[in-house]
Design an enzyme around this catalytic site. Structure first.
Site, short mmCIF file in Angstrom:
data_model
loop_
_atom_site.label_atom_id
_atom_site.label_comp_id
_atom_site.label_asym_id
_atom_site.label_seq_id
_atom_site.Cartn_x
_atom_site.Cartn_y
_atom_site.Cartn_z
N ASP A 306 60.65 84.52 27.82
CA ASP A 306 60.66 85.31 29.04
C ASP A 306 59.26 85.24 29.64
OD1 ASP A 306 61.19 87.49 31.01
OD2 ASP A 306 62.97 87.83 29.80
N HIS A 332 58.37 82.29 31.42
CA HIS A 332 58.69 82.50 32.83
C HIS A 332 57.41 82.71 33.63
CE1 HIS A 332 63.06 83.96 31.84
NE2 HIS A 332 62.75 82.81 31.26
#
Length: 502
Positions: A306, A332
């Protein structure tokens, strides 16, 4: 914070310097531009030019940490954990929880004192197996090399009373205690780095089946995505209202959920941290400062499924944060948001690299370089954010400044004083693009792009006032105005270091 000063520490500084030298070659001109702050840009809401205040980041004078001089308790390992597992008896009742917690409690300090509880190997035994722990005021949990502290796979060990069942997908979250809760000031979770580069480790075992089941923590996260609901997984480290907290020379691997959450406190240093969890493991953020003031994340390697870093300003503002000389793999990106209702300000991101694949070659499902994200659901002011000397490769979205990250209304996100000075993106994936999306005509993004070289200049843009100097990216769109600005610096020359062997 104090500088290391002993002769014995000199080789360690040399090893870290070797990695630093491989990161990014920044020109003297770029460094001068960052320090001097003389960059003219077009204010998005007026027709006149102004000089934005460049971010300075952490207001503390932060240097490399050191482990505590005083060891209050030393605990010897009693397990070997072949294949990162123990026997059924030990997995059913983690044998080290009580003795580690008793040592931590016995060493609790008052005032500004600090001592260590040290976990050490004993012969061939180099493993501890524990359920949830709490690190109290003035205590550093110090993990020697090559010791690993393993988190329990028994979901019931983490259960919070009257909350959803830990280890299940439910209609609500909040069922699990963190593996390590940090409570009180002047605390830390630190490792000892050996001459061969190994250092103390915490392993959340998110990839292994939970006790008595065939389902892993990461399976639960995947189920929640595919079938709806919310996974109840424990975070690895959660520090709340814990001023002066330090992570140093520590490996954090295979977290069931977020690796590190630092909330509503002042003074957090993460230095020499190596986070290694696959890009495919959902919701495994690297480090999330939230309502945090005076934070430095430096000299670290972060790989997860993430956000590599997500700076949040939900119920309390985040400000004075520096992210420097660090490297991100399969994440991310380096993010701000999406919670910004209370405000985020004075953020300096400098000398970092972002690679869209993890160390195993797995591509991130949402590979981003630099990102500010918010929406009408949880938006607020994001201001005075400066990015310098950033190198990005193999991502789908090099630059994202998005005030419409989610649907809904109730608050207004505003991004102003955002300066990108010196960024290069290479080997972007097929179909790559950038996003610059202001909220509306009354709340445009205020952005300056200097010395920007992207190999993909496709952009979706609306409602933004953008100053440009030596930028391949020249956005156009509804409500977008651009102007030429005068600034110093250069496009960085980039190298991308491999994730270190653990």
């Amino acid at each position: 914070m104090q500088h290391k000063g002993t002769t014995a520490d000199a080789p360690q500084r040399h090893r870290r310097g070797k990695f630093t030298g491989a990161r990014i070659a920044l020109s003297a001109a770029l460094a001068a531009a960052t320090a001097g702050g003389v960059i003219a840009y077009a204010n998005a809401s007026t027709t006149t030019s102004s000089v934005p205040a460049l971010a300075t980041g952490d207001s503390r004078n932060v240097s490399e940490p050191h482990v505590p001089a005083t060891v209050c308790r030393t605990l010897a390992a009693g397990l070997t954990m072949a294949g990162r597992r123990s026997g059924s008896t030990q997995e059913g009742a983690a044998p080290d929880t009580t003795r580690i917690q008793q040592a931590l409690d016995a060493c609790k300090q008052s005032g500004s004192g600090q001592v260590a509880v040290k976990l050490v190997a004993s012969g061939s035994h180099a493993a501890f197996l524990t359920g949830p722990l709490t690190v109290p005021q003035g205590v550093v949990l110090l993990i020697d090399s090559p010791v690993t502290l393993y988190g329990s796979l028994k979901a019931a060990d983490y259960q919070i009373s009257s909350k959803p069942t830990c280890g299940t997908v439910a209609t609500a979250s909040g069922g699990c205690k963190p593996l390590i809760t940090v409570s009180g000031a002047n605390t830390g979770i630190e490792g000892v780095r050996a001459a061969n580069g190994t250092q103390g480790r915490v392993d959340g075992r998110g990839d292994l089946p939970l006790y008595g089941t065939a389902t892993t923590w990461w399976d639960l996260a995947t189920q929640s995505k595919n079938n709806g609901g919310i996974q109840n997984n424990p975070r690895m480290i959660q520090a709340v209202k814990s001023d002066n907290f330090t992570l140093y020379d520590i490996d954090l691997v295979n977290a069931p959920n977020f690796h590190v959450s630092y909330q509503n406190a002042t003074g957090f240093t993460a230095w020499g941290v190596r986070i290694k969890t696959p890009a495919s493991a959902r919701n495994t953020d690297g480090i999330d400062p939230s309502g945090a003031t005076d934070v430095t994340i430096a000299d670290s390697y972060i790989m997860d499924g993430d956000d590599g870093i997500a700076i949040k300003g939900g119920s309390a503002a985040s400000k004075n944060i520096t992210i420097k000389n660090s490297h991100f793999y399969g994440t991310h990106g380096i993010s701000i948001g999406s919670e910004t209702a209370a405000g985020v300000s004075n953020i300096l991101v400098t000398g970092d690299t972002v690679t869209g694949t993890d160390a195993n070659g797995t591509a991130s499902g949402s590979s981003v370089g630099l990102r500010i994200k918010s929406s009408g659901v949880n938006g607020g002011p994001v201001t005075q954010v400066t990015y310098t000397g950033t190198c990005i490769t193999q991502v789908r979205m090099p630059l994202v400044f998005d005030t419409h990250y989610a649907t809904g209304s109730g608050s207004t996100p505003t991004f102003t004083g955002i300066v990108v000075n010196g960024v290069r993106a290479t080997s972007s994936v097929s179909g790559a693009k950038n996003v610059i999306s202001g909220y509306d005509a009354a709340h445009p993004i205020g952005l300056t792009l200097l010395n920007v070289s992207l190999d993909t200049n496709t952009v979706t843009a609306e409602y933004a006032g953008i100053g440009l100097s030596n930028s391949t990216l020249k956005p156009t769109g509804t409500g977008v105005t651009t102007s030429s600005v005068t600034g110093s610096g250069t496009v960085p020359t980039c190298t991308f270091p491999a994730f270190p062997a653990l």
